[in-house]
Each structure stands twice: as C-alpha cells, then as structure tokens.
Design a protein around this motif. Structure first.
Motif: not given
Length: 465
Positions: A191-200, A302-311
């Motif tokens: 199971l999983s909730p939808v959460v906010l993931c961010y680049n610290r 891919p956008l998050f891993v490449s640093g194109q977006v932060s959240m």
C-alpha cells in the motif's frame, strides 16, 4: 550530486542470477536437454565471480532443475513431475513496485510442484481485460489495485473472485480496499499514500526550510517560486490529469454539486476552490513544466532524478526508482487547501485475488496466501522501498543499503488521513469523465464555467440515481 545507479549488493546480484535461470527453466525458455552458458560467461553477464556462479548453480542442482556434468557443463533436466500451472494476470509495474519476479521465484522455491505463469495486462483496460480472461477460464489469479477493484465491483463482477478468509496481521485499511458487501475478495500485498517527495539539496542551496505538515498548497507554490528563481528551473511536477493526483484535491475539499443563480448545475464553492488551487499550480509555468502537462506518470521520475524539478507528488511505489541512486531526497505529507485544515490524501493498495472459476483453485489460493505471508512481505520490506501490507513486516528495521528516505515511516502517523477513490462518492466511470473534462479545460477547449457545469451535472446525475 551523483545520480548514477549505485552498485547492487552481492546478495541482490546472486538472487537475480538464480531467479532468472529458475524462471527461464520453469517457463520453457530453457528446455530439458539445453546446456547453460559457461560459468565464466554467466559470471560476466550477472557481474558475479565464478565461485558465486557455482554456488548459485548448486542451488538449482538441489532443486532438481539442472545437473552438473563434469568437464561438460550444466544441463537442464526434465521435471520429475508435472507442475501445477497458475495463470497470473498482473500490471507490468508490479515488477518495479515490489519485485514481483523475486516473489514468484521464492514461491517456486518453496513450492517446487507449482509454476506461476505471469500475464501482463494493459494498464488502460486491465479491469475489462481481466474480467474477460477470468470469464473465459484463462486466469487463476489476478492482481488489482484499490481503484481497479472498485471499478470491478461497480461492474457487478466482484463475484467472479473467490471469497477469502480474513488474514491476521494485515493493515485493516488495506483489507478494506478489497471488501464488498462484507466479503473479502483479495489479499493486499502493498500500500502507499500519495505524498510529497522533495530534493533536500535543492532546498538547502536555496536557503529554504524543508516542507512540513503545516504546509498549504499556497506554501508549496510560494516555495516553488523561490526554488525556480534560485535554480533557474521548474520546481514541481506531477501528471495533472492523473486520477491519483487531481482526486487528492477533490478529497481535501469534498466533492459536492450546487445550483447556480440560473438554476443550472455547477460545483459547490468548496469543490470549485480545490480546482482553482489545482489550476493555479499546474498552470503556473514558471514553476510547473508546460510541455509536460497531461503526460504519463513515468515521466515524473526522470525529471526529479535529473534535477529538473525539486518536488513531485508520488507514491512509495515510485520511490523504488531511487533505491540504488545517490539521491538526497525525503518525504512530507501533502499540503492542505487551507491553514489548519485536516489532512487528507489518497491511498493506493495493491492486492491479489483468486478467480472463482479457477481449475487450480487450491494452488491459486496458496499463491495468493504466499504473497500476503510473512515470508513475501519481509522480502518486500528488505528489497524495495514499498510498504508491505502486513504491519509487523512493514514496521521492521530492514538490513541492506537501499536509499530509503529518512521519513520512510512517516506513513504510520498518517493513517487517519488516508482515503480511497470510493470516498469521493462517485463511480470510477465518473472520475474518468472528470479526467477528460480537465484535459479539455487545461487545453483551453473549455472554460471554467463550462467545466464546473459539466462536473456538477455528472455529480448530480449520479447521486440522483
């Protein structure tokens, strides 16, 4: 920051090697009488030492799958007995979500007389396809997520699935996802909730405090503006028309219709406000990529891993893309629409069910019970970032060196905030219609007044019936 994949552990490489050969033998890719490649070639292919390859092959010898012939090689053996075949329909994402191939391989190891035959179902019509396959006697077991089971039940097809006995130890909210009229039709696996993931690191470099449970969506937008200005890039992304994303805003506001001054259907002020906030976010192209609007889920990572977006808005399932990366990320609860508003988020639960007309019903039951068992659930916890459906295994401290967020166990405090699509009070078919309307709205093919009228009319029509 280095985002290249980290090295898998020795244990993972060895397990993958053995599982791959076992699966190829059981599925007939390697037929009786075939010789395996040379040990040196296997060592190179699976990044193992010759000694490790020999150790893995010894296990397959003990299982009776191969025989080692000195100075000749390793030959595939014919099975000692006819194996019972279990036809398993599933979404292809399960290989990533909780290493389905590892679970099947472990089931084969523990039950050498059974053979699970996986059949990938197309995500966009998996429910209708699954129903058709079951009715034609072509599936013994099927995997469903919570919204797919809701859709199946709304089609009146829940009775195609065998009723299961309650399984102790599973999170109650996980089993609720697969209950219909007091009958349990599937065992939850993860199971999983939808959460906010961010680049610290992005927050630290911009001098911004990290997200917390007091954030509203306005706070997220404000931080995104500052991140975009500091980094010269977009700051946040998720697929706008995803049923698992826009529905979060509707859950937070409640989904209700109203009548306007002319007596026509429209959305209530509270529901309309949630879509207004949502539109302010996804249509702000300083912070949200315009060219990605309406795209599929797999483009978020891919956008998050490449640093194109932060959240990003995501689930724990998608965090498995980071488990072998050197990526400094963490999680926070989703923001709320207004300050001090009770938090709400969407819960996605994945389960497995037995086809009621299965010709191998007891074997199918055994496989489904295994997926929810302590053994399988422990494998999910140790080898993935997904949340097992069994409480004890979910909350254990795993070994290994996977890149898990420091706030992994945050979900334990959020159970009162978890809701399913069904809590919106409309069928899945209505939600799919909402998705089409929202796509038309974001494509400037429909104005706000027409959108609210169409959505309000759908809600009113359903609830009048």
């Amino acid at each position: 920051m280095n985002h290249k994949p980290g090295r898998k552990s020795f244990r993972e490489r060895l397990d993958h090697f053995v599982n791959k050969l076992r699966t190829d033998i059981l599925s007939g890719v390697l037929a009786p009488g075939d010789y395996l490649p040379a040990e040196s070639a296997l060592a190179k292919q699976f990044q193992l030492s010759n000694k490790s390859v020999r150790k893995g092959l010894e296990g397959l010898v003990e299982e009776g799958l191969i025989r080692k012939i000195d100075r000749v090689g390793n030959v595939v053996l014919a099975p000692d007995q006819e194996r019972i075949r279990i036809h398993f329909g599933f979404s292809s994402t399960l290989f990533k979500d909780f290493l389905l191939d590892d679970l099947i391989a472990e089931f084969h190891r523990l039950n050498p007389g059974f053979h699970v035959l996986p059949l990938a179902l197309r995500d966009y019509d998996s429910v209708s396809t699954g129903v058709e396959l079951i009715q034609n006697g072509m599936l013994d077991v099927i995997s469903l997520n919570s919204s797919q089971f809701q859709e199946l039940a709304e089609l009146g097809a829940a009775d195609l699935l065998e009723e299961l006995e309650p399984a102790p130890g599973l999170y109650p909210i996980a089993t609720e996802a697969f209950s219909e009229r007091g009958r349990l039709h599937a065992y939850p696996i993860s199971l999983s909730p939808v959460v906010l993931c961010y680049n610290r690191r992005h927050f630290q470099e911009a001098g911004l405090p990290e997200p917390d449970s007091y954030w509203t969506w306005d706070d997220l937008i404000a931080s995104a503006e500052q991140l975009s200005q500091a980094r010269g890039r977009h700051a946040v992304y998720f697929p706008p028309a995803s049923d698992n994303r826009y529905s979060v805003f509707l859950l937070q506001s409640g989904l209700t219709a109203a009548v306007d001054s002319a007596g026509a259907a429209t959305l209530s002020a509270e529901t309309a406000y949630s879509l207004e906030v949502y539109s302010r976010l996804v249509n702000n192209h300083r912070i949200f990529p315009k060219y990605m609007a309406g795209s599929y889920e797999d483009e978020t990572i891919p956008l998050f891993v490449s640093g194109q977006v932060s959240m990003i808005l995501t689930t724990y399932f998608n965090l498995n893309e980071f488990k072998n990366l050197e990526l400094d990320y963490d999680l926070a609860p989703l923001p709320t629409l207004k300050p001090r508003q009770p938090q709400k988020t969407l819960l996605v639960t994945i389960g497995a069910a037995v086809a009621g007309n299965s010709r191998e019903k007891e074997a199918a039951r055994q496989f489904v019970r295994f997926l929810a068992s302590e053994v399988a659930q422990k494998l999910i916890r140790e080898r993935t970032v997904s949340i097992p459906a069994r409480k004890r295994e979910a909350e254990m401290t795993p070994g290994g060196a996977l890149n898990r967020p420091s706030r992994y166990l945050m979900y334990r405090e959020l159970f009162p905030t978890f809701f399913y699509h069904r809590d919106l009070g409309v069928p899945i078919g209505v939600l799919k219609s909402f998705r089409k309307l929202l796509n038309a709205y974001w494509s400037d093919m429909m104005d706000e007044e027409a959108l609210y009228a169409a959505m309000g009319g759908l809600i009113g029509e359903h609830r009048d019936n």
